[in-house]
Design a protein around this motif. Sequence first.
Motif, PDB file in Angstrom:
ATOM      1  N   MET A 148     -55.521  56.027   0.191  1.00 22.61           N
ATOM      2  CA  MET A 148     -55.430  56.528   1.565  1.00 22.61           C
ATOM      3  C   MET A 148     -56.522  57.566   1.804  1.00 22.61           C
ATOM      4  SD  MET A 148     -52.177  58.373   3.386  1.00 22.61           S
ATOM      5  CE  MET A 148     -52.275  58.946   5.082  1.00 22.61           C
ATOM      6  N   SER A 149     -57.288  57.419   2.871  1.00 23.08           N
ATOM      7  CA  SER A 149     -58.364  58.355   3.154  1.00 23.08           C
ATOM      8  C   SER A 149     -57.786  59.699   3.577  1.00 23.08           C
ATOM      9  CB  SER A 149     -59.274  57.796   4.252  1.00 23.08           C
ATOM     10  OG  SER A 149     -58.550  57.611   5.447  1.00 23.08           O
ATOM     11  N   LYS A 150     -58.571  60.759   3.389  1.00 22.76           N
ATOM     12  CA  LYS A 150     -58.110  62.107   3.683  1.00 22.76           C
ATOM     13  C   LYS A 150     -59.017  62.752   4.713  1.00 22.76           C
ATOM     14  CE  LYS A 150     -58.343  63.468  -0.580  1.00 22.76           C
ATOM     15  NZ  LYS A 150     -58.230  64.352  -1.777  1.00 22.76           N
ATOM     16  N   SER A 151     -58.432  63.688   5.464  1.00 21.16           N
ATOM     17  CA  SER A 151     -59.223  64.359   6.490  1.00 21.16           C
ATOM     18  C   SER A 151     -60.251  65.295   5.868  1.00 21.16           C
ATOM     19  CB  SER A 151     -58.307  65.132   7.444  1.00 21.16           C
ATOM     20  OG  SER A 151     -57.540  66.097   6.740  1.00 21.16           O
ATOM     21  N   PHE A 152     -59.928  65.873   4.705  1.00 18.81           N
ATOM     22  CA  PHE A 152     -60.896  66.768   4.068  1.00 18.81           C
ATOM     23  C   PHE A 152     -60.678  66.818   2.563  1.00 18.81           C
ATOM     24  CE2 PHE A 152     -57.246  69.498   4.834  1.00 18.81           C
ATOM     25  CZ  PHE A 152     -57.186  70.295   3.703  1.00 18.81           C
ATOM     26  N   GLU A 153     -61.701  67.313   1.874  1.00 21.69           N
ATOM     27  CA  GLU A 153     -61.652  67.559   0.441  1.00 21.69           C
ATOM     28  C   GLU A 153     -62.141  68.981   0.191  1.00 21.69           C
ATOM     29  OE1 GLU A 153     -62.640  63.203  -1.464  1.00 21.69           O
ATOM     30  OE2 GLU A 153     -64.320  64.413  -0.717  1.00 21.69           O
ATOM     31  N   ILE A 154     -61.606  69.609  -0.817  1.00 20.54           N
ATOM     32  CA  ILE A 154     -62.047  70.953  -1.187  1.00 20.54           C
ATOM     33  C   ILE A 154     -63.197  70.834  -2.180  1.00 20.54           C
ATOM     34  CG2 ILE A 154     -61.415  73.154  -2.208  1.00 20.54           C
ATOM     35  CD1 ILE A 154     -60.102  72.692   0.459  1.00 20.54           C
ATOM     36  N   VAL A 155     -64.354  71.379  -1.824  1.00 27.05           N
ATOM     37  CA  VAL A 155     -65.528  71.372  -2.683  1.00 27.05           C
ATOM     38  C   VAL A 155     -65.989  72.817  -2.862  1.00 27.05           C
ATOM     39  CG1 VAL A 155     -67.878  70.536  -3.013  1.00 27.05           C
ATOM     40  CG2 VAL A 155     -66.195  69.103  -1.822  1.00 27.05           C
ATOM     41  N   ASN A 156     -65.956  73.288  -4.077  1.00 28.70           N
ATOM     42  CA  ASN A 156     -66.338  74.670  -4.378  1.00 28.70           C
ATOM     43  C   ASN A 156     -65.580  75.667  -3.510  1.00 28.70           C
ATOM     44  OD1 ASN A 156     -68.237  73.814  -6.322  1.00 28.70           O
ATOM     45  ND2 ASN A 156     -69.800  73.522  -4.724  1.00 28.70           N
ATOM     46  N   GLY A 157     -64.319  75.374  -3.296  1.00 25.41           N
ATOM     47  CA  GLY A 157     -63.459  76.279  -2.557  1.00 25.41           C
ATOM     48  C   GLY A 157     -63.521  76.160  -1.051  1.00 25.41           C
ATOM     49  N   THR A 158     -64.363  75.273  -0.521  1.00 27.16           N
ATOM     50  CA  THR A 158     -64.530  75.121   0.925  1.00 27.16           C
ATOM     51  C   THR A 158     -64.084  73.722   1.362  1.00 27.16           C
ATOM     52  OG1 THR A 158     -66.423  76.630   0.955  1.00 27.16           O
ATOM     53  CG2 THR A 158     -66.175  75.146   2.839  1.00 27.16           C
ATOM     54  N   PRO A 159     -63.246  73.607   2.391  1.00 25.37           N
ATOM     55  CA  PRO A 159     -62.869  72.280   2.876  1.00 25.37           C
ATOM     56  C   PRO A 159     -64.046  71.571   3.528  1.00 25.37           C
ATOM     57  CG  PRO A 159     -61.917  73.992   4.268  1.00 25.37           C
ATOM     58  CD  PRO A 159     -62.541  74.690   3.120  1.00 25.37           C
ATOM     59  N   HIS A 160     -64.234  70.311   3.152  1.00 28.61           N
ATOM     60  CA  HIS A 160     -65.269  69.453   3.727  1.00 28.61           C
ATOM     61  C   HIS A 160     -64.555  68.366   4.541  1.00 28.61           C
ATOM     62  CE1 HIS A 160     -67.895  71.585   1.066  1.00 28.61           C
ATOM     63  NE2 HIS A 160     -68.923  70.764   1.246  1.00 28.61           N
ATOM     64  N   TYR A 161     -64.697  68.421   5.853  1.00 26.37           N
ATOM     65  CA  TYR A 161     -63.962  67.525   6.741  1.00 26.37           C
ATOM     66  C   TYR A 161     -64.755  66.262   7.065  1.00 26.37           C
ATOM     67  CZ  TYR A 161     -60.081  70.666   7.723  1.00 26.37           C
ATOM     68  OH  TYR A 161     -58.951  71.442   7.606  1.00 26.37           O
ATOM     69  N   ASN A 162     -64.019  65.158   7.220  1.00 25.10           N
ATOM     70  CA  ASN A 162     -64.591  63.874   7.590  1.00 25.10           C
ATOM     71  C   ASN A 162     -64.405  63.592   9.075  1.00 25.10           C
ATOM     72  OD1 ASN A 162     -65.362  63.068   4.892  1.00 25.10           O
ATOM     73  ND2 ASN A 162     -63.183  62.788   4.464  1.00 25.10           N
ATOM     74  N   LEU A 163     -65.056  62.551   9.558  1.00 29.82           N
ATOM     75  CA  LEU A 163     -64.865  62.051  10.912  1.00 29.82           C
ATOM     76  C   LEU A 163     -63.609  61.186  10.949  1.00 29.82           C
ATOM     77  CD1 LEU A 163     -68.536  60.810  11.478  1.00 29.82           C
ATOM     78  CD2 LEU A 163     -67.623  63.071  12.039  1.00 29.82           C
ATOM     79  N   TYR A 164     -63.075  60.964  12.147  1.00 33.49           N
ATOM     80  CA  TYR A 164     -61.911  60.085  12.300  1.00 33.49           C
ATOM     81  C   TYR A 164     -62.283  58.963  13.249  1.00 33.49           C
ATOM     82  CZ  TYR A 164     -57.061  58.595  12.972  1.00 33.49           C
ATOM     83  OH  TYR A 164     -55.884  57.864  13.011  1.00 33.49           O
ATOM     84  N   ILE A 165     -62.487  57.767  12.699  1.00 33.93           N
ATOM     85  CA  ILE A 165     -62.927  56.613  13.487  1.00 33.93           C
ATOM     86  C   ILE A 165     -62.097  55.393  13.103  1.00 33.93           C
ATOM     87  CG2 ILE A 165     -64.863  55.090  14.059  1.00 33.93           C
ATOM     88  CD1 ILE A 165     -66.763  57.358  13.296  1.00 33.93           C
ATOM     89  N   ASP A 166     -61.551  54.729  14.101  1.00 33.39           N
ATOM     90  CA  ASP A 166     -60.779  53.497  13.911  1.00 33.39           C
ATOM     91  C   ASP A 166     -59.657  53.673  12.883  1.00 33.39           C
ATOM     92  OD1 ASP A 166     -60.062  50.917  14.478  1.00 33.39           O
ATOM     93  OD2 ASP A 166     -61.599  49.982  13.207  1.00 33.39           O
TER      94      ASP A 166
END
Length: 490
Positions: free
Chosen positions: A1-19
Amino acid sequence: MSKSFEIVNGTPHYNLYIDGEWTRSLRNESTDSMNPATGELFARVQQAGKAETERAISAAHGAYKAWAGLPVSAREAVFFKAADVLAAKAQEITDVLIAESGSIAGKSGFEVGYCFDLLRTAAAEMRRSPGETMPLTAPGQFGFTVRQPLGVIAGIAPFNAPFLLAMKKVVMALAAGNGFVLKPSELTPVTGLKIAEVFDEAGLPKGLLNVIPGPASEIGATIFADPRVRMITFTGSTQTGRHLAVEAAKTLKRFTLEMGGKSPLIVLGDADIDYAVKAAAFGIFFHQGQVCMANSRILVEEPIFDAFCERFTAVAKSLKVGDPREPDTVIGPLIRGTQCAVIDGHVEDAVAKGAKLLCGATHKDQYYWPTVLSGITPDMRIFHEESFGPVTSIIKIKSAEEALEIANNTDYGLSAGVITNDMQKALDLAFGLDSGMVHLNDCTVSDEPHAPFGGVKNSGFGREGGRFSMEEMTELKWITVQRGQRAFPM
């Protein structure tokens, strides 16, 4: 299941939401979302370009007809589930609003709470019958009207109430049976993505909602060029809104514009001064004055002018400026430090032309202290230009008639307030003010999910809220029915 964000070096990295999927852009480019209170990195957010915008439009276009064809019970169930998800995520979203937009806790909580009512209002609108029947000239014939979805609607949201104002566009468009593409403000992209999280968890069919943070120029150009986008709904500056209207007109796209304001609050001589001071203070200092309908001009009748200025200035001086996470903070940071220079320019110009500085006009980093001016005249920039900060002008008036003349001496016309115990004068002013909204015995800051929100002149075009959004976001169709055979002349 895809996720809205991942934590990288303590910072959330957010993705786009398409389809219905959380995804990176083809270029895999991100931008920083900063905390305006601290200047620290809050999150990194993927940036959509032309390819992602086209995918989002295609997804919305492919999904809306099936959605519009569902039974109303199935569609409203998604909204009820969204309200449940919102309840579970309320604190999380409140924390994002504080960290990303500099909103104090009370303002952030208000935004989230408003959206509960908004979801209920939208669900109720899906149950309303928006058409009417009508008699026609031909014997045995009658007509009726229906409203049908436009198709794909694109929304451009602002930074100042990023959850509430974006949610209002999304929810009402979906309630009307449309698909939606949301471009959040470049200053508050994570807040927009939280809307996608809510509806994704609520089970909204894939493709109906797409959230694509990214550069306005690239996303906007793609939206304007695509004939499948039937409407654009925008909240932001008047300058940007004017440009949007021109571009939309080239392909005959519908649009609603909610833009700037220089809203007047009129306080007549019979008003309760303490009440008027409280109303005026809330109306300008709420969210650091970064509110399009803020009462940045306070017109006070001569008999109570001095007393009002004294008490209002005392209140302004008492407001705590600081970290929006602290519960007693009233004035948080401006979204950009550069706005301090804009406000300074307005204050310095006014003082140089004879205005009196009652308090404020100081700033540090992105914080600007509550600022009050008196003796403002129409030759001063601050009389006409929107400061979009915690600064207001108190103007002395001799009568309600003079108040009306001064209040209407502006290119804007969003909101207005009148405080008086003389209901005849209040109503006369309400009908005479060049304003899309007038609030009697209240400040200029007010909004309800079912009310027609919007302005006139350079403040806007069209209305948002309840059935008024439904009318803007649907196509009206006339259908006739012939009972028996019609007699033709040939």
